[in-house]
Write a protein that holds these residues in place. Structure first.
Motif, PDB file in Angstrom:
ATOM      1  N   THR A 100     -11.625  -4.158   7.513  1.00 40.15           N
ATOM      2  CA  THR A 100     -10.408  -3.418   7.823  1.00 40.15           C
ATOM      3  C   THR A 100     -10.502  -2.876   9.244  1.00 40.15           C
ATOM      4  O   THR A 100     -11.599  -2.738   9.791  1.00 40.15           O
ATOM      5  CB  THR A 100     -10.172  -2.270   6.827  1.00 40.15           C
ATOM      6  OG1 THR A 100      -8.904  -1.683   7.062  1.00 40.15           O
ATOM      7  CG2 THR A 100     -11.239  -1.203   6.949  1.00 40.15           C
ATOM      8  N   THR A 101      -9.354  -2.584   9.841  1.00 36.77           N
ATOM      9  CA  THR A 101      -9.335  -1.968  11.167  1.00 36.77           C
ATOM     10  C   THR A 101      -9.141  -0.469  10.991  1.00 36.77           C
ATOM     11  O   THR A 101      -8.781   0.002   9.916  1.00 36.77           O
ATOM     12  CB  THR A 101      -8.202  -2.532  12.033  1.00 36.77           C
ATOM     13  OG1 THR A 101      -6.952  -2.173  11.428  1.00 36.77           O
ATOM     14  CG2 THR A 101      -8.294  -4.045  12.132  1.00 36.77           C
ATOM     15  N   SER A 102      -9.354   0.268  12.054  1.00 37.54           N
ATOM     16  CA  SER A 102      -9.276   1.723  11.937  1.00 37.54           C
ATOM     17  C   SER A 102      -7.844   2.202  11.768  1.00 37.54           C
ATOM     18  O   SER A 102      -7.609   3.263  11.213  1.00 37.54           O
ATOM     19  CB  SER A 102      -9.889   2.384  13.175  1.00 37.54           C
ATOM     20  OG  SER A 102      -9.186   1.962  14.343  1.00 37.54           O
ATOM     21  N   ASN A 103      -6.873   1.433  12.237  1.00 33.11           N
ATOM     22  CA  ASN A 103      -5.481   1.870  12.160  1.00 33.11           C
ATOM     23  C   ASN A 103      -4.707   1.189  11.049  1.00 33.11           C
ATOM     24  O   ASN A 103      -3.514   1.403  10.912  1.00 33.11           O
ATOM     25  CB  ASN A 103      -4.779   1.604  13.493  1.00 33.11           C
ATOM     26  CG  ASN A 103      -5.399   2.412  14.615  1.00 33.11           C
ATOM     27  OD1 ASN A 103      -5.768   3.566  14.410  1.00 33.11           O
ATOM     28  ND2 ASN A 103      -5.541   1.808  15.766  1.00 33.11           N
ATOM     29  N   ASP A 104      -5.368   0.374  10.313  1.00 31.01           N
ATOM     30  CA  ASP A 104      -4.670  -0.423   9.308  1.00 31.01           C
ATOM     31  C   ASP A 104      -5.396  -0.230   8.001  1.00 31.01           C
ATOM     32  O   ASP A 104      -6.523  -0.679   7.854  1.00 31.01           O
ATOM     33  CB  ASP A 104      -4.679  -1.887   9.748  1.00 31.01           C
ATOM     34  CG  ASP A 104      -4.036  -2.812   8.732  1.00 31.01           C
ATOM     35  OD1 ASP A 104      -3.986  -4.010   8.998  1.00 31.01           O
ATOM     36  OD2 ASP A 104      -3.589  -2.318   7.680  1.00 31.01           O
ATOM     37  N   TYR A 105      -4.753   0.410   7.064  1.00 30.00           N
ATOM     38  CA  TYR A 105      -5.436   0.712   5.818  1.00 30.00           C
ATOM     39  C   TYR A 105      -5.415  -0.444   4.841  1.00 30.00           C
ATOM     40  O   TYR A 105      -5.829  -0.292   3.703  1.00 30.00           O
ATOM     41  CB  TYR A 105      -4.822   1.967   5.197  1.00 30.00           C
ATOM     42  CG  TYR A 105      -4.962   3.155   6.114  1.00 30.00           C
ATOM     43  CD1 TYR A 105      -3.882   3.961   6.410  1.00 30.00           C
ATOM     44  CD2 TYR A 105      -6.186   3.462   6.696  1.00 30.00           C
ATOM     45  CE1 TYR A 105      -4.018   5.044   7.258  1.00 30.00           C
ATOM     46  CE2 TYR A 105      -6.321   4.546   7.549  1.00 30.00           C
ATOM     47  CZ  TYR A 105      -5.234   5.327   7.816  1.00 30.00           C
ATOM     48  OH  TYR A 105      -5.360   6.394   8.657  1.00 30.00           O
ATOM     49  N   LYS A 106      -4.935  -1.576   5.308  1.00 27.46           N
ATOM     50  CA  LYS A 106      -4.980  -2.757   4.474  1.00 27.46           C
ATOM     51  C   LYS A 106      -6.364  -3.362   4.559  1.00 27.46           C
ATOM     52  O   LYS A 106      -6.833  -3.706   5.635  1.00 27.46           O
ATOM     53  CB  LYS A 106      -3.949  -3.772   4.968  1.00 27.46           C
ATOM     54  CG  LYS A 106      -3.940  -5.068   4.196  1.00 27.46           C
ATOM     55  CD  LYS A 106      -2.931  -6.046   4.763  1.00 27.46           C
ATOM     56  CE  LYS A 106      -3.407  -6.626   6.065  1.00 27.46           C
ATOM     57  NZ  LYS A 106      -2.458  -7.635   6.594  1.00 27.46           N
ATOM     58  N   TYR A 110       0.846  -1.177   0.000  1.00 22.46           N
ATOM     59  CA  TYR A 110       0.000   0.000   0.000  1.00 22.46           C
ATOM     60  C   TYR A 110       0.892   1.240   0.000  1.00 22.46           C
ATOM     61  O   TYR A 110       1.912   1.267   0.688  1.00 22.46           O
ATOM     62  CB  TYR A 110      -0.906  -0.064   1.230  1.00 22.46           C
ATOM     63  CG  TYR A 110      -1.184   1.240   1.918  1.00 22.46           C
ATOM     64  CD1 TYR A 110      -0.621   1.522   3.158  1.00 22.46           C
ATOM     65  CD2 TYR A 110      -2.034   2.181   1.336  1.00 22.46           C
ATOM     66  CE1 TYR A 110      -0.881   2.718   3.789  1.00 22.46           C
ATOM     67  CE2 TYR A 110      -2.290   3.372   1.965  1.00 22.46           C
ATOM     68  CZ  TYR A 110      -1.708   3.641   3.196  1.00 22.46           C
ATOM     69  OH  TYR A 110      -1.951   4.831   3.810  1.00 22.46           O
ATOM     70  N   PHE A 111       0.513   2.253  -0.780  1.00 30.83           N
ATOM     71  CA  PHE A 111       1.233   3.522  -0.842  1.00 30.83           C
ATOM     72  C   PHE A 111       0.354   4.651  -0.322  1.00 30.83           C
ATOM     73  O   PHE A 111      -0.828   4.724  -0.636  1.00 30.83           O
ATOM     74  CB  PHE A 111       1.624   3.858  -2.284  1.00 30.83           C
ATOM     75  CG  PHE A 111       2.755   3.037  -2.823  1.00 30.83           C
ATOM     76  CD1 PHE A 111       2.514   1.861  -3.512  1.00 30.83           C
ATOM     77  CD2 PHE A 111       4.067   3.442  -2.644  1.00 30.83           C
ATOM     78  CE1 PHE A 111       3.557   1.099  -4.014  1.00 30.83           C
ATOM     79  CE2 PHE A 111       5.126   2.690  -3.148  1.00 30.83           C
ATOM     80  CZ  PHE A 111       4.862   1.511  -3.835  1.00 30.83           C
ATOM     81  N   GLN A 112       0.976   5.536   0.450  1.00 29.08           N
ATOM     82  CA  GLN A 112       0.378   6.817   0.789  1.00 29.08           C
ATOM     83  C   GLN A 112       1.295   7.855   0.158  1.00 29.08           C
ATOM     84  O   GLN A 112       2.421   8.057   0.628  1.00 29.08           O
ATOM     85  CB  GLN A 112       0.279   6.982   2.304  1.00 29.08           C
ATOM     86  CG  GLN A 112      -0.043   8.393   2.773  1.00 29.08           C
ATOM     87  CD  GLN A 112      -1.333   8.932   2.196  1.00 29.08           C
ATOM     88  OE1 GLN A 112      -2.207   8.172   1.794  1.00 29.08           O
ATOM     89  NE2 GLN A 112      -1.457  10.243   2.142  1.00 29.08           N
ATOM     90  N   GLY A 113       0.822   8.528  -0.871  1.00 32.96           N
ATOM     91  CA  GLY A 113       1.732   9.357  -1.639  1.00 32.96           C
ATOM     92  C   GLY A 113       2.773   8.453  -2.271  1.00 32.96           C
ATOM     93  O   GLY A 113       2.439   7.419  -2.859  1.00 32.96           O
ATOM     94  N   ASN A 114       4.034   8.825  -2.109  1.00 32.97           N
ATOM     95  CA  ASN A 114       5.121   8.026  -2.678  1.00 32.97           C
ATOM     96  C   ASN A 114       5.726   7.032  -1.696  1.00 32.97           C
ATOM     97  O   ASN A 114       6.617   6.261  -2.065  1.00 32.97           O
ATOM     98  CB  ASN A 114       6.242   8.930  -3.188  1.00 32.97           C
ATOM     99  CG  ASN A 114       5.815   9.751  -4.393  1.00 32.97           C
ATOM    100  OD1 ASN A 114       4.937   9.339  -5.134  1.00 32.97           O
ATOM    101  ND2 ASN A 114       6.434  10.901  -4.577  1.00 32.97           N
ATOM    102  N   SER A 115       5.260   7.053  -0.463  1.00 27.34           N
ATOM    103  CA  SER A 115       5.856   6.157   0.528  1.00 27.34           C
ATOM    104  C   SER A 115       4.967   4.946   0.755  1.00 27.34           C
ATOM    105  O   SER A 115       3.746   5.019   0.574  1.00 27.34           O
ATOM    106  CB  SER A 115       6.090   6.901   1.851  1.00 27.34           C
ATOM    107  OG  SER A 115       4.867   7.301   2.413  1.00 27.34           O
ATOM    108  N   ALA A 116       5.598   3.863   1.149  1.00 24.92           N
ATOM    109  CA  ALA A 116       4.881   2.599   1.338  1.00 24.92           C
ATOM    110  C   ALA A 116       4.912   2.210   2.810  1.00 24.92           C
ATOM    111  O   ALA A 116       5.830   1.514   3.244  1.00 24.92           O
ATOM    112  CB  ALA A 116       5.507   1.511   0.481  1.00 24.92           C
TER     113      ALA A 116
END
Lengths: 114, 110
Positions: B91-97, A48-54
């Motif tokens: 999903t969990t609130s702290n885990d965007y997976k 997963y990426f947020q902006g350019n960081s993973a």
């Protein structure tokens, strides 16, 4: 763009070759995800990426897999020295921001390793 | 144990029938729940979110049972176009997976 674009849509390669899969997310979406789906299986989280960081690379199966994202937009998933078990559909998705939780998927890149 | 488990089906039902199926999740800290729909050889698409009090969207009703850690989807008055694989997502609130189940296949026959 209007949707998430992935290329190539299909890729057949020989075992041991490297492949690059590209994802162009929806414009303005800061979060980008890679999943893979093997035949008859569920989606397996890769990165997963947020902006350019993973922040989360926990799903990458091995060190043969790597991904990057540049300019907060396009992402490339690279698989080195492909193996037959890498054969799957690689799905990219984006969302407006990480907490949005609602993902828009691309049509996927179907990889076949002979 | 898998994070999200679903009965793979298939559920074969006639048009107009009601079909329902569940999904169980293992992480008690899970906060957000969704149903996605995936047509054959297509990408998943969001069907509906699942709220704590349960919610409806037309012929589709989703329920959440936190105590037993499962969510359900009910489809009323099934249409041929409802034939698809339905993916449970947690999903969990702290885990965007987002964790996906393997899907439940529904086939609606004429």
């Amino acid at each position: 763009g209007a949707g998430v674009s992935q290329s190539p849509s299909n890729k057949v390669t020989e075992k041991g070759k490297d492949v690059e899969l590209r994802c162009d997310p929806i414009s303005g979406h800061t979060a980008l995800y890679w999943y893979r789906q093997s035949l008859g299986q569920g989606l397996e989280f890769l990165i997963y990426f947020q902006g350019n960081s993973a922040p989360d690379k926990s799903g990458l199966p091995s060190d043969r897999f790597s991904a990057e994202r540049t300019g907060g937009s396009v992402s490339t998933l690279t698989i080195q020295r492909t193996q037959q078990e890498d054969s799957a559909v690689y799905l990219c998705a984006s969302s407006l921001h990480p907490g949005a939780n609602v993902l828009t998927f691309g049509a996927g890149s179907r990889l076949t390793v002979l | 144990r898998k994070e999200v488990e679903q009965d793979p089906g298939p559920f074969n039902v006639p048009e107009g029938a009601t079909v329902a199926f569940n999904c169980t999740y293992s992480n008690s800290a899970s906060q957000s729940f969704f149903w996605y729909r995936q047509d054959c050889r297509k990408e998943p698409k969001l069907l509906m979110s699942v709220y704590s009090s349960g919610n409806e969207d037309g012929r589709f009703t989703a329920q959440l049972n936190r105590a037993s850690q499962y969510i359900s989807l009910l489809i009323r008055d099934s249409k041929l176009s409802d034939s698809a694989t339905y993916l449970c997502v947690v999903t969990t609130s702290n885990d965007y997976k987002l964790s996906f189940g393997a899907g439940t296949t529904v086939t609606v026959r004429a």
